[in-house]
Scaffold this active site. Structure first.
Site, mmCIF file in Angstrom:
data_model
loop_
_atom_site.group_PDB
_atom_site.id
_atom_site.type_symbol
_atom_site.label_atom_id
_atom_site.label_comp_id
_atom_site.label_asym_id
_atom_site.label_seq_id
_atom_site.Cartn_x
_atom_site.Cartn_y
_atom_site.Cartn_z
ATOM 1 N N CYS A 70 40.957 35.410 45.657
ATOM 2 C CA CYS A 70 40.361 36.678 46.081
ATOM 3 C C CYS A 70 39.609 37.248 44.885
ATOM 4 C CB CYS A 70 41.473 37.624 46.518
ATOM 5 S SG CYS A 70 40.918 39.280 46.914
ATOM 6 N N CYS A 182 32.857 36.658 47.606
ATOM 7 C CA CYS A 182 34.101 37.065 48.281
ATOM 8 C C CYS A 182 34.557 35.839 49.042
ATOM 9 C CB CYS A 182 33.841 38.227 49.238
ATOM 10 S SG CYS A 182 35.200 38.542 50.396
HETATM 11 N N1 DGL Z 1 38.642 37.739 50.084
HETATM 12 C C1 DGL Z 1 38.677 38.764 49.121
HETATM 13 C C2 DGL Z 1 37.643 38.609 48.036
HETATM 14 O O1 DGL Z 1 37.364 37.488 47.647
HETATM 15 C C3 DGL Z 1 39.009 40.162 49.532
HETATM 16 C C4 DGL Z 1 38.346 40.752 50.686
HETATM 17 C C5 DGL Z 1 38.953 42.080 51.058
HETATM 18 O O2 DGL Z 1 40.147 42.132 51.317
HETATM 19 O O3 DGL Z 1 38.189 43.045 51.096
HETATM 20 O O4 DGL Z 1 37.127 39.553 47.505
#
Ligand code: DGL
Length: 260
Positions: A70, A182
């Site tokens: 993440c 993301c």
């Molecule tokens: N998948 C995550 C990222 O890479 C987080 C997305 C979220 O929860 O807003 O930033």
């Protein structure tokens, strides 16, 4: 022992998928913080607290390494996690370096798509300050996209409209590379591929993160990295809401990635 992979929701599956291809003999534990997804539109303090709680739950399961799959959680909590736990912790960051390497000589720009919180953090600003010596990197937050992804909304016409609207004011003819900053966003690579001009490359950070994981594991002994695609039952799914329907959703989402 298993390798843990953690995200707010299903986004980290894009990294898990890459790790499973590169490490066909490893077992994985995938943890989604379903009680608090999305992270990217919350405050830094809230996300720090949620990440700490999630990782405390994960390490109770005895894992040999943790991928923070993440970008948002990494940009906020990675240093503190590394100070707290002794297992190797591998984070994500927007793949700005490979994107710049592709564009230094083309005269084209790099567009980073990420959550609002990732783009606001000093970690991202420092990355740009360190690497973007020609000032060719732009960024665009997509605050709604994690929500669509969590709904498994992959409707081509709806999502194409969304991306067209978001990108409408952006001069795409000057862009050489779009960075998916993301881990949820690679679920939309195929749709983006259809709507972006064909000269634009799309990159994300999962291959770089998994290469780092492989390097770290190699330190501890020989690792088999043959590119076979079997053994997709090697994942134990967990989520903070302990919701069986969400576990099923994660299996479905991983299946979607396998068939992309
Ligand atoms: N998948 C995550 C990222 O890479 C987080 C997305 C979220 O929860 O807003 O930033």
């Amino acid at each position: 022992m298993r390798i843990a992979c953690f995200d707010s929701g299903i986004g980290g599956l894009t990294v898990l998928h890459e790790a499973m291809k590169r490490l066909p003999h490893e077992h994985f534990l995938y943890y989604a913080d379903t009680l608090h997804v999305p992270y990217g539109t919350k405050s830094k303090e809230d996300v720090m607290r949620h990440v700490n709680e999630a990782v405390a739950a994960i390490v109770q399961e005895e894992v040999k390494a943790l991928i923070v799959a993440c970008n948002t959680a990494t940009s906020i909590a990675i240093s503190q996690l590394r100070q707290t736990y002794s297992i190797p912790i591998i984070g994500m960051e927007p793949a700005v370096k490979p994107a710049l390497d592709l564009n230094r000589t083309t005269g084209k720009r790099v567009l980073v798509l990420a959550t609002p919180l990732t783009l606001k953090q000093s970690k991202f600003k420092d990355l740009i300050a360190r690497l973007d010596d020609q000032s060719i990197v732009d960024s665009l937050p997509l605050p709604e996209l994690v929500h669509y992804c969590e709904q498994l909304n992959f409707d081509r016409s709806f999502m194409s409209n969304y991306f067209h609207t978001k990108l409408s004011s952006y001069p795409l003819q000057h862009v050489g590379t779009v960075v998916l900053g993301c881990t949820h966003y690679p679920f939309y690579t195929n749709i983006l591929r259809e709507i972006l001009p064909s000269h634009i490359d799309i990159v994300d950070g999962s291959a770089g993160t998994v290469s780092r994981l492989v390097q770290i594991l190699e330190h501890e002994g020989p690792v088999s990295c043959s590119l076979q695609k079997d053994g997709y039952d090697r994942v134990d799914f967990r989520c903070s809401s302990q919701d069986q329907a969400y576990i099923h959703k994660m299996e479905t989402a991983l299946h979607i990635l396998r068939n992309q």
